[in-house]
Scaffold this motif. Structure first.
Motif, mmCIF file in Angstrom:
data_model
loop_
_atom_site.group_PDB
_atom_site.id
_atom_site.type_symbol
_atom_site.label_atom_id
_atom_site.label_comp_id
_atom_site.label_asym_id
_atom_site.label_seq_id
_atom_site.Cartn_x
_atom_site.Cartn_y
_atom_site.Cartn_z
ATOM 1 N N ILE A 165 -13.523 -3.055 7.989
ATOM 2 C CA ILE A 165 -13.170 -1.692 8.422
ATOM 3 C C ILE A 165 -12.323 -1.003 7.361
ATOM 4 C CG2 ILE A 165 -11.950 -0.326 10.155
ATOM 5 C CD1 ILE A 165 -12.659 -2.502 12.192
ATOM 6 N N LEU A 166 -11.417 -1.754 6.747
ATOM 7 C CA LEU A 166 -10.622 -1.191 5.649
ATOM 8 C C LEU A 166 -11.534 -0.690 4.536
ATOM 9 C CD1 LEU A 166 -7.649 -3.726 5.231
ATOM 10 C CD2 LEU A 166 -7.518 -1.380 6.086
ATOM 11 N N SER A 222 6.072 -3.902 2.128
ATOM 12 C CA SER A 222 5.429 -3.148 3.202
ATOM 13 C C SER A 222 5.490 -1.647 2.941
ATOM 14 C CB SER A 222 6.097 -3.482 4.538
ATOM 15 O OG SER A 222 5.607 -2.660 5.569
ATOM 16 N N GLN A 223 6.642 -1.179 2.504
ATOM 17 C CA GLN A 223 6.787 0.255 2.243
ATOM 18 C C GLN A 223 6.015 0.673 0.998
ATOM 19 O OE1 GLN A 223 10.533 2.161 3.295
ATOM 20 N NE2 GLN A 223 11.393 0.171 3.845
ATOM 21 N N ILE A 224 5.872 -0.231 0.040
ATOM 22 C CA ILE A 224 5.027 0.050 -1.122
ATOM 23 C C ILE A 224 3.571 0.211 -0.677
ATOM 24 C CG2 ILE A 224 4.052 -0.940 -3.234
ATOM 25 C CD1 ILE A 224 6.796 -2.185 -3.774
ATOM 26 N N GLY A 225 3.129 -0.672 0.218
ATOM 27 C CA GLY A 225 1.769 -0.566 0.739
ATOM 28 C C GLY A 225 1.537 0.733 1.478
ATOM 29 N N ASP A 226 2.533 1.161 2.240
ATOM 30 C CA ASP A 226 2.450 2.423 2.970
ATOM 31 C C ASP A 226 2.338 3.600 1.996
ATOM 32 O OD1 ASP A 226 2.672 4.524 4.730
ATOM 33 O OD2 ASP A 226 4.323 3.660 5.858
ATOM 34 N N LEU A 227 3.177 3.598 0.972
ATOM 35 C CA LEU A 227 3.154 4.686 -0.016
ATOM 36 C C LEU A 227 1.855 4.680 -0.827
ATOM 37 C CD1 LEU A 227 6.838 4.548 -1.292
ATOM 38 C CD2 LEU A 227 5.783 6.405 0.011
ATOM 39 N N PHE A 228 1.344 3.498 -1.100
ATOM 40 C CA PHE A 228 0.084 3.412 -1.847
ATOM 41 C C PHE A 228 -1.045 4.090 -1.073
ATOM 42 C CE2 PHE A 228 -3.984 1.239 -2.545
ATOM 43 C CZ PHE A 228 -4.155 1.469 -3.900
ATOM 44 N N GLU A 229 -1.122 3.781 0.221
ATOM 45 C CA GLU A 229 -2.181 4.410 1.019
ATOM 46 C C GLU A 229 -1.974 5.915 1.112
ATOM 47 O OE1 GLU A 229 -4.183 4.955 5.306
ATOM 48 O OE2 GLU A 229 -2.040 4.835 4.950
ATOM 49 N N SER A 230 -0.719 6.348 1.245
ATOM 50 C CA SER A 230 -0.425 7.785 1.301
ATOM 51 C C SER A 230 -0.856 8.465 0.002
ATOM 52 C CB SER A 230 1.075 8.008 1.535
ATOM 53 O OG SER A 230 1.464 7.543 2.812
ATOM 54 N N ALA A 231 -0.605 7.801 -1.129
ATOM 55 C CA ALA A 231 -0.991 8.365 -2.428
ATOM 56 C C ALA A 231 -2.506 8.482 -2.539
ATOM 57 C CB ALA A 231 -0.440 7.494 -3.556
ATOM 58 N N LEU A 232 -3.217 7.465 -2.040
ATOM 59 C CA LEU A 232 -4.681 7.501 -2.083
ATOM 60 C C LEU A 232 -5.209 8.677 -1.256
ATOM 61 C CD1 LEU A 232 -7.368 5.992 -2.877
ATOM 62 C CD2 LEU A 232 -7.217 4.891 -0.619
ATOM 63 N N LYS A 233 -4.709 8.823 -0.033
ATOM 64 C CA LYS A 233 -5.161 9.912 0.832
ATOM 65 C C LYS A 233 -4.781 11.265 0.252
ATOM 66 C CE LYS A 233 -3.192 8.446 4.587
ATOM 67 N NZ LYS A 233 -2.753 8.344 5.997
ATOM 68 N N ARG A 234 -3.581 11.355 -0.305
ATOM 69 C CA ARG A 234 -3.138 12.623 -0.904
ATOM 70 C C ARG A 234 -4.034 13.001 -2.071
ATOM 71 N NH1 ARG A 234 0.054 16.705 0.653
ATOM 72 N NH2 ARG A 234 1.213 15.097 1.786
ATOM 73 N N VAL A 271 -7.692 2.256 10.837
ATOM 74 C CA VAL A 271 -7.146 0.909 10.692
ATOM 75 C C VAL A 271 -6.269 0.820 9.446
ATOM 76 C CG1 VAL A 271 -7.776 -1.501 10.226
ATOM 77 C CG2 VAL A 271 -8.995 -0.209 11.981
ATOM 78 N N MET A 272 -6.683 1.477 8.379
ATOM 79 C CA MET A 272 -5.881 1.462 7.163
ATOM 80 C C MET A 272 -4.511 2.099 7.388
ATOM 81 S SD MET A 272 -6.680 2.992 3.342
ATOM 82 C CE MET A 272 -8.307 2.271 3.279
ATOM 83 N N ASP A 273 -4.458 3.126 8.236
ATOM 84 C CA ASP A 273 -3.185 3.770 8.530
ATOM 85 C C ASP A 273 -2.222 2.820 9.224
ATOM 86 O OD1 ASP A 273 -3.910 6.322 7.546
ATOM 87 O OD2 ASP A 273 -5.018 6.730 9.384
ATOM 88 N N ARG A 274 -2.748 1.845 9.962
ATOM 89 C CA ARG A 274 -1.906 0.888 10.675
ATOM 90 C C ARG A 274 -1.657 -0.375 9.872
ATOM 91 N NH1 ARG A 274 1.529 2.535 12.420
ATOM 92 N NH2 ARG A 274 0.841 4.394 11.350
ATOM 93 N N LEU A 275 -2.565 -0.729 8.979
ATOM 94 C CA LEU A 275 -2.438 -1.995 8.257
ATOM 95 C C LEU A 275 -1.935 -1.835 6.831
ATOM 96 C CD1 LEU A 275 -5.601 -4.028 9.359
ATOM 97 C CD2 LEU A 275 -3.339 -3.943 10.401
#
Length: 289
Positions: free
Chosen positions: A53-54, A222-234, A251-255
């Motif tokens: 799903i990711l 964990s926070q690096i992973g969160d920021l990485f996904e935010s950067a990708l979406k941005r 699912v990516m938003d939660r994982l």
């Protein structure tokens, strides 16, 4: 003349969003813990499904879903990598991910197809996520390791959310994630350290400093992973990775935090021990925990 519907107050939207988040969490958390407790093939199936799903959400974000041959290779690679990890062939699984990622990247550069290049990154992201979770669960004290990982990531995420909303203040990285604040990041970090303290109190094993250090490191990852996904979406102008989880998005938003903590934590442990099969177990054995 009709004036049209009145706008919904922001406070009402936030309350609805929070309600959906809570309901979704009440359903998903017990399911995740149950599969983790059972372990074995059921955990591997869950980790593999999440990895696929990711990859699906990643391909939609980078607009590569229509590249059928490349996507078929990507899905097949992630599936086989997770199967290899569950069968104990960890090195082979990661080697496959490396080869497939490199092959997709090289073909993308040769053909000038940037979306395929981004898809190659998705193979590494999704495949390593699924494989690492399986390896950690199958290793020494695997159940405790995964539960501790969940606890740190969830504490970081939940407390960061509420502290950030309550206190606000300077933004953490406004260009990537305008809503994240330093107060939230610090609050989440402190909550994770508290989970480390709790882990020591419950088990009585290893020193307090070890638990606090592990919790602190995983919280940062964990926070690096969160920021990485935010950067990708941005970068691609996307708000949510999907809409599969009410109130949470995809699912990516939660994982994203779990991926960051799991993969980076595993990488550090593997580098420290030189073992890809059970790096956390090696640390436990070497230190006598």
């Amino acid at each position: 003349m009709s004036e049209g519907p009145l706008p919904v107050p922001t406070s009402d939207i936030r309350r609805t969003e929070l309600r959906l988040r809570v309901i979704s969490a009440l359903l998903l958390v017990p399911a995740a813990l149950a599969v983790t407790y059972v372990g074995g093939v059921w955990f591997a199936l869950g980790a593999g499904a999440c990895a696929l799903i990711l990859l699906r959400e990643w391909s939609l974000i980078v607009k590569a879903q229509n590249a059928r041959i490349a996507c078929a290779l990507a899905y097949g690679t992630v599936t086989v990598a997770v199967i290899a990890a569950s069968a104990g062939e960890v090195a082979a699984g990661f080697a496959l991910l490396l080869v497939a990622t490199a092959a997709l990247a090289l073909s993308a550069v040769a053909m000038g197809q940037r979306h395929i290049l981004w898809l190659a990154g998705g193979v590494a992201y999704a495949g390593s996520s699924g494989a690492v979770l399986v390896v950690l669960r199958e290793g020494t004290a695997g159940l405790a390791v995964i539960v501790f990982l969940f606890g740190v990531v969830w504490a970081t995420d939940i407390v960061a959310y509420f502290v950030g909303r309550r206190f606000g203040g300077p933004k953490l990285w406004v260009r990537v994630s305008p809503k994240k604040t330093w107060s939230g990041a610090i609050g989440g970090f402190v909550a994770a350290v508290a989970i480390g303290w709790l882990g020591h109190q419950v088990t009585g094993r290893a020193g307090m400093g070890v638990w606090l250090l592990f919790a602190a490191g995983l919280s940062v990852f964990s926070q690096i992973g969160d920021l990485f996904e935010s950067a990708l979406k941005r970068h691609f102008g996307v708000k949510d990775s999907g809409h599969i989880i009410p109130g949470h998005g995809g699912v990516m938003d939660r994982l994203d935090g779990l991926v960051g903590a799991g993969v980076l934590g595993y990488a550090v442990a593997a580098l420290l021990t030189g073992s890809m099969v059970d790096p956390v177990g090696q640390i436990i054995s070497m230190r006598g925990y």
